[in-house]
Every structure is written in C-alpha cells, then in structure tokens.
Enzyme design. Structure first.
Site, PDB file in Angstrom:
ATOM      1  N   ASN A  92       0.812  -1.220   0.000  1.00  0.00           N
ATOM      2  CA  ASN A  92       0.000   0.000   0.000  1.00  0.00           C
ATOM      3  C   ASN A  92       0.849   1.276   0.000  1.00  0.00           C
ATOM      4  OD1 ASN A  92      -2.462   1.747   0.860  1.00  0.00           O
ATOM      5  ND2 ASN A  92      -1.007   2.023   2.528  1.00  0.00           N
ATOM      6  N   SER A 144      -3.333   3.168  -8.760  1.00  0.00           N
ATOM      7  CA  SER A 144      -4.190   4.301  -9.084  1.00  0.00           C
ATOM      8  C   SER A 144      -4.588   4.196 -10.546  1.00  0.00           C
ATOM      9  CB  SER A 144      -3.424   5.605  -8.851  1.00  0.00           C
ATOM     10  OG  SER A 144      -4.120   6.673  -9.456  1.00  0.00           O
ATOM     11  N   TYR A 167       4.245  10.213 -10.648  1.00  0.00           N
ATOM     12  CA  TYR A 167       3.301   9.313  -9.964  1.00  0.00           C
ATOM     13  C   TYR A 167       2.661   8.365 -10.966  1.00  0.00           C
ATOM     14  CZ  TYR A 167      -0.643   7.944  -6.936  1.00  0.00           C
ATOM     15  OH  TYR A 167      -1.558   7.240  -6.192  1.00  0.00           O
ATOM     16  N   LYS A 171       3.108   4.195 -11.178  1.00  0.00           N
ATOM     17  CA  LYS A 171       1.987   3.255 -11.020  1.00  0.00           C
ATOM     18  C   LYS A 171       1.849   2.374 -12.258  1.00  0.00           C
ATOM     19  CE  LYS A 171       0.360   4.284  -6.858  1.00  0.00           C
ATOM     20  NZ  LYS A 171       0.433   3.346  -5.738  1.00  0.00           N
TER      21      LYS A 171
HETATM   22  N1  LIG Z   1      -5.627   8.944  -1.657  1.00  0.00           N
HETATM   23  C1  LIG Z   1      -5.950   8.803  -2.953  1.00  0.00           C
HETATM   24  O1  LIG Z   1      -6.701   9.609  -3.541  1.00  0.00           O
HETATM   25  C2  LIG Z   1      -5.419   7.642  -3.720  1.00  0.00           C
HETATM   26  C3  LIG Z   1      -5.916   7.392  -4.996  1.00  0.00           C
HETATM   27  C4  LIG Z   1      -5.434   6.315  -5.712  1.00  0.00           C
HETATM   28  C5  LIG Z   1      -4.474   5.507  -5.149  1.00  0.00           C
HETATM   29  N2  LIG Z   1      -3.987   5.759  -3.902  1.00  0.00           N
HETATM   30  C6  LIG Z   1      -2.984   4.863  -3.348  1.00  0.00           C
HETATM   31  O2  LIG Z   1      -3.355   4.463  -2.050  1.00  0.00           O
HETATM   32  C7  LIG Z   1      -2.180   4.088  -1.319  1.00  0.00           C
HETATM   33  C8  LIG Z   1      -2.194   4.727   0.060  1.00  0.00           C
HETATM   34  O3  LIG Z   1      -2.048   6.121  -0.084  1.00  0.00           O
HETATM   35  P1  LIG Z   1      -2.830   7.172   0.828  1.00  0.00           P
HETATM   36  O4  LIG Z   1      -3.712   7.939  -0.070  1.00  0.00           O
HETATM   37  O5  LIG Z   1      -3.413   6.498   2.021  1.00  0.00           O
HETATM   38  O6  LIG Z   1      -1.622   8.153   1.245  1.00  0.00           O
HETATM   39  P2  LIG Z   1      -0.940   8.466   2.647  1.00  0.00           P
HETATM   40  O7  LIG Z   1      -1.940   8.872   3.658  1.00  0.00           O
HETATM   41  O8  LIG Z   1       0.164   9.419   2.327  1.00  0.00           O
HETATM   42  O9  LIG Z   1      -0.325   7.062   3.082  1.00  0.00           O
HETATM   43  C9  LIG Z   1       0.840   6.583   2.483  1.00  0.00           C
HETATM   44  C10 LIG Z   1       1.527   5.669   3.462  1.00  0.00           C
HETATM   45  O10 LIG Z   1       2.726   5.187   2.847  1.00  0.00           O
HETATM   46  C11 LIG Z   1       3.786   5.372   3.764  1.00  0.00           C
HETATM   47  N3  LIG Z   1       5.059   5.450   3.076  1.00  0.00           N
HETATM   48  C12 LIG Z   1       5.541   6.397   2.229  1.00  0.00           C
HETATM   49  N4  LIG Z   1       6.786   6.073   1.835  1.00  0.00           N
HETATM   50  C13 LIG Z   1       7.094   4.899   2.435  1.00  0.00           C
HETATM   51  C14 LIG Z   1       8.221   4.056   2.441  1.00  0.00           C
HETATM   52  N5  LIG Z   1       9.335   4.364   1.759  1.00  0.00           N
HETATM   53  N6  LIG Z   1       8.181   2.906   3.154  1.00  0.00           N
HETATM   54  C15 LIG Z   1       7.081   2.590   3.860  1.00  0.00           C
HETATM   55  N7  LIG Z   1       5.990   3.349   3.941  1.00  0.00           N
HETATM   56  C16 LIG Z   1       6.005   4.505   3.232  1.00  0.00           C
HETATM   57  C17 LIG Z   1       3.434   6.634   4.526  1.00  0.00           C
HETATM   58  O11 LIG Z   1       4.189   6.686   5.720  1.00  0.00           O
HETATM   59  P3  LIG Z   1       4.430   8.051   6.545  1.00  0.00           P
HETATM   60  O12 LIG Z   1       3.245   8.160   7.460  1.00  0.00           O
HETATM   61  O13 LIG Z   1       5.707   7.815   7.264  1.00  0.00           O
HETATM   62  O14 LIG Z   1       4.496   9.181   5.552  1.00  0.00           O
HETATM   63  C18 LIG Z   1       1.960   6.375   4.754  1.00  0.00           C
HETATM   64  O15 LIG Z   1       1.774   5.480   5.824  1.00  0.00           O
HETATM   65  C19 LIG Z   1      -0.996   4.485  -2.197  1.00  0.00           C
HETATM   66  O16 LIG Z   1      -0.527   3.348  -2.897  1.00  0.00           O
HETATM   67  C20 LIG Z   1      -1.605   5.482  -3.163  1.00  0.00           C
HETATM   68  O17 LIG Z   1      -0.883   5.572  -4.384  1.00  0.00           O
HETATM   69  C21 LIG Z   1      -4.441   6.810  -3.179  1.00  0.00           C
END
Ligand SMILES: NC(=O)c1ccc[n+]([C@@H]2O[C@H](COP(=O)([O-])OP(=O)(O)OC[C@H]3O[C@@H](n4cnc5c(N)ncnc54)[C@H](OP(=O)(O)O)[C@@H]3O)[C@@H](O)[C@H]2O)c1
Length: 248
Positions: A92, A144, A167, A171
């Site tokens: 994730n 995504s 990004y 992906k």
């Molecule tokens: N939110 C959206 O609209 C959306 C849409 C499509 C896809 N996604 C996907 O959903 C997934 C989760 O994203 P989110 O939206 O929940 O964002 P988020 O709140 O920023 O969560 C991302 C998580 O990844 C962690 N992370 C970042 N770099 C890392 C690393 N090198 N090693 C381990 N952990 C790391 C962050 O840790 P820290 O807390 O330390 O920063 C955080 O826990 C991602 O794959 C994202 O691409 C999100």
C-alpha cells in the site's frame, strides 16, 4: 507463536488508506495485522490508536521502509521467526513525489517507493507467502487509475489535465510488476491483485481533502476488503476499482 488468524501485512499503514485498512481488518477479529511503518514512532502511535478501540483482532508494528532493503529483510525475518508464514501482503505504501529538487529526483522517489518497493517486498516475502496454506493467500498492490495508459490518453478522463508524470509512470510500472508477480506466484496458489481506491482523503498530497471531493478512507477501503476477502477473485488480472476495472 501459534495463531489461527489470517496474517496480513499492510505496508505504509500509518495513515490514510493503509491505516483504515488495518482498522477494518481488526474490526473483523479474524486477522492478525502487521502494521508496516517506515517511521517506528508513527507506527507505535498508530498501533496504540487502534488498540485503544479494543478491536476483536490483533495488531503489531513492523518497521518496514519499502526503499530500505535492510528493514524489508529484517521484517521478513521477524515474521519467519514468529509465524513461519504470511497469508496476505498488501503493498500500500506510496508517495506522490510532487515536490523534490528536480524532476529526476521526483521520478527516482516515485519509482523507488511505488514500483521498486512492492517488487522487492514481494520478492523478500515470497518464501513466507509460499508457506501459507490459507485459501485466501494473495498479494494486493494498491495502485491508481492514473497509471492506466489508456486513461492517460483519453481526453474525457476526469484526470486528463493532471500531469504528475512521476506518480503516473510509477503506477504504470507497478502494473507490470504486478503482471510479473501474477505469473511468478501462480504456481504457489498466491493470487495477485491491483486495486485503485479512488480519490480519497489522506496525506498523499495537498489535494486529498474532503473540500476537494475526496471520499472518506473508510468508504475507499470497504471495496478493498472485498478484494482481500476473495469476493472479486473472478476478476483477478484486472486493474480493479470500487465498481469495476480500468483498462491497462
Ligand atoms: N488517496 C488517494 O486519492 C489515492 C488514490 C489512488 C491511489 N492511492 C494509493 O493508495 C495508497 C495509500 O495512499 P494514501 O492515499 O493512504 O496516502 P498516505 O496517507 O500518504 O499514506 C501513504 C503511506 O505510505 C507510507 N510510506 C511512504 N513512503 C514509504 C516508504 N518508503 N516505506 C514505507 N511506507 C512509506 C506513509 O508513511 P508516513 O506516514 O511515514 O508518511 C503512509 O503510511 C498508495 O498506494 C496510493 O498511491 C491513493
């Protein structure tokens, strides 16, 4: 430690979708969650928040930075020692890498975390996944729809004007990583899925807010739970989202 719970590792579970996934898994009571955190302090805080809700399931912090091989290897070693297997891996963790000193650095950061990370984590955890006897054994790579090449070229797509090449390209690379994993893990009965949660409130970027129309993480995670629980196994090999799939 003997356990009859399904063992799930969620990388990047300190915020957003990963944290909410951990919460929904814990509410079920049938899962033991390894809450992946690159920052152990944040990881312990997330675990404390979840435990304070008195969940039916169990959770522990696992220090894992998907860009640091030593943390990936020691996380796998720790699960090997304590359980000997892993049933479900959810890749994730990701970054949007929108800021950075140069496009090269943004591309490097996005690819390292979003594509190379899931490839290396799955590779290191492969023996543990192969040791799983759970019918639900699987890898879910959180992606995504922005990584779909066909959507990128479609002027009617709502994100046509959103460039974010670092990004998007990372992906798209994750999609090929997933296709390779699908072939690699098939002989072991480990299914591989791609899931796009859609525009969601999180820490991913400054636009991921309710005010901008992002939905609550709880709503994005419910359909992800369906993928995790085998309710969409007939759609394996597609880029799934909440109501269907995206073109590659
Ligand atoms: N939110 C959206 O609209 C959306 C849409 C499509 C896809 N996604 C996907 O959903 C997934 C989760 O994203 P989110 O939206 O929940 O964002 P988020 O709140 O920023 O969560 C991302 C998580 O990844 C962690 N992370 C970042 N770099 C890392 C690393 N090198 N090693 C381990 N952990 C790391 C962050 O840790 P820290 O807390 O330390 O920063 C955080 O826990 C991602 O794959 C994202 O691409 C999100």
């Amino acid at each position: 430690m003997a356990t009859f719970k399904t063992l799930v590792l969620v990388t990047g579970a300190t915020s957003g979708i990963g944290f909410e996934l951990a919460a929904q898994l814990l509410a079920k009571g049938t899962y033991h969650v390894f809450l992946g955190a690159r920052n152990p302090e944040k990881g312990h805080a997330a675990v404390a928040t979840l435990r304070a809700r008195n969940p039916a399931g169990s959770v522990e912090m696992l220090h894992l930075d998907v860009t640091e091989d030593t943390t990936i290897e020691s996380a796998a070693h720790s699960i090997q020692q304590s359980h000997g297997h892993l049933d479900i891996l959810v890749n994730n963790a990701a970054v949007s890498a929108m800021t950075g000193p140069s496009l090269r650095e943004q591309m490097r950061a996005a690819f390292d975390t979003n594509a190379t990370g899931p490839a290396v984590v799955a590779s290191v955890f492969a023996p543990l996944l192969q040791n799983s006897t759970a019918a639900s054994r699987r890898i879910i790579n959180v992606t995504s729809g922005a990584g779909s090449i066909e959507r990128r070229l479609d002027p009617s797509s709502p994100i046509y004007n959103v460039q974010q090449v670092q990004y998007r390209a990372s992906k798209t690379a994750l999609h090929m990583v997933s296709a390779c994993q699908l072939v690699e893990f098939a002989p072991f009965g480990v299914k591989v899925f791609l899931y796009d949660p859609g525009f969601t409130q999180s820490n991913l970027g400054p636009h991921n807010t309710e005010a901008n129309g992002a939905r609550a993480a709880a709503d994005s995670v419910r359909p992800l739970m369906d993928v995790l629980e085998g309710k969409r196994d007939d759609e394996v090999g597609k880029i799934l989202h909440n109501t269907g799939s995206w073109p590659w």
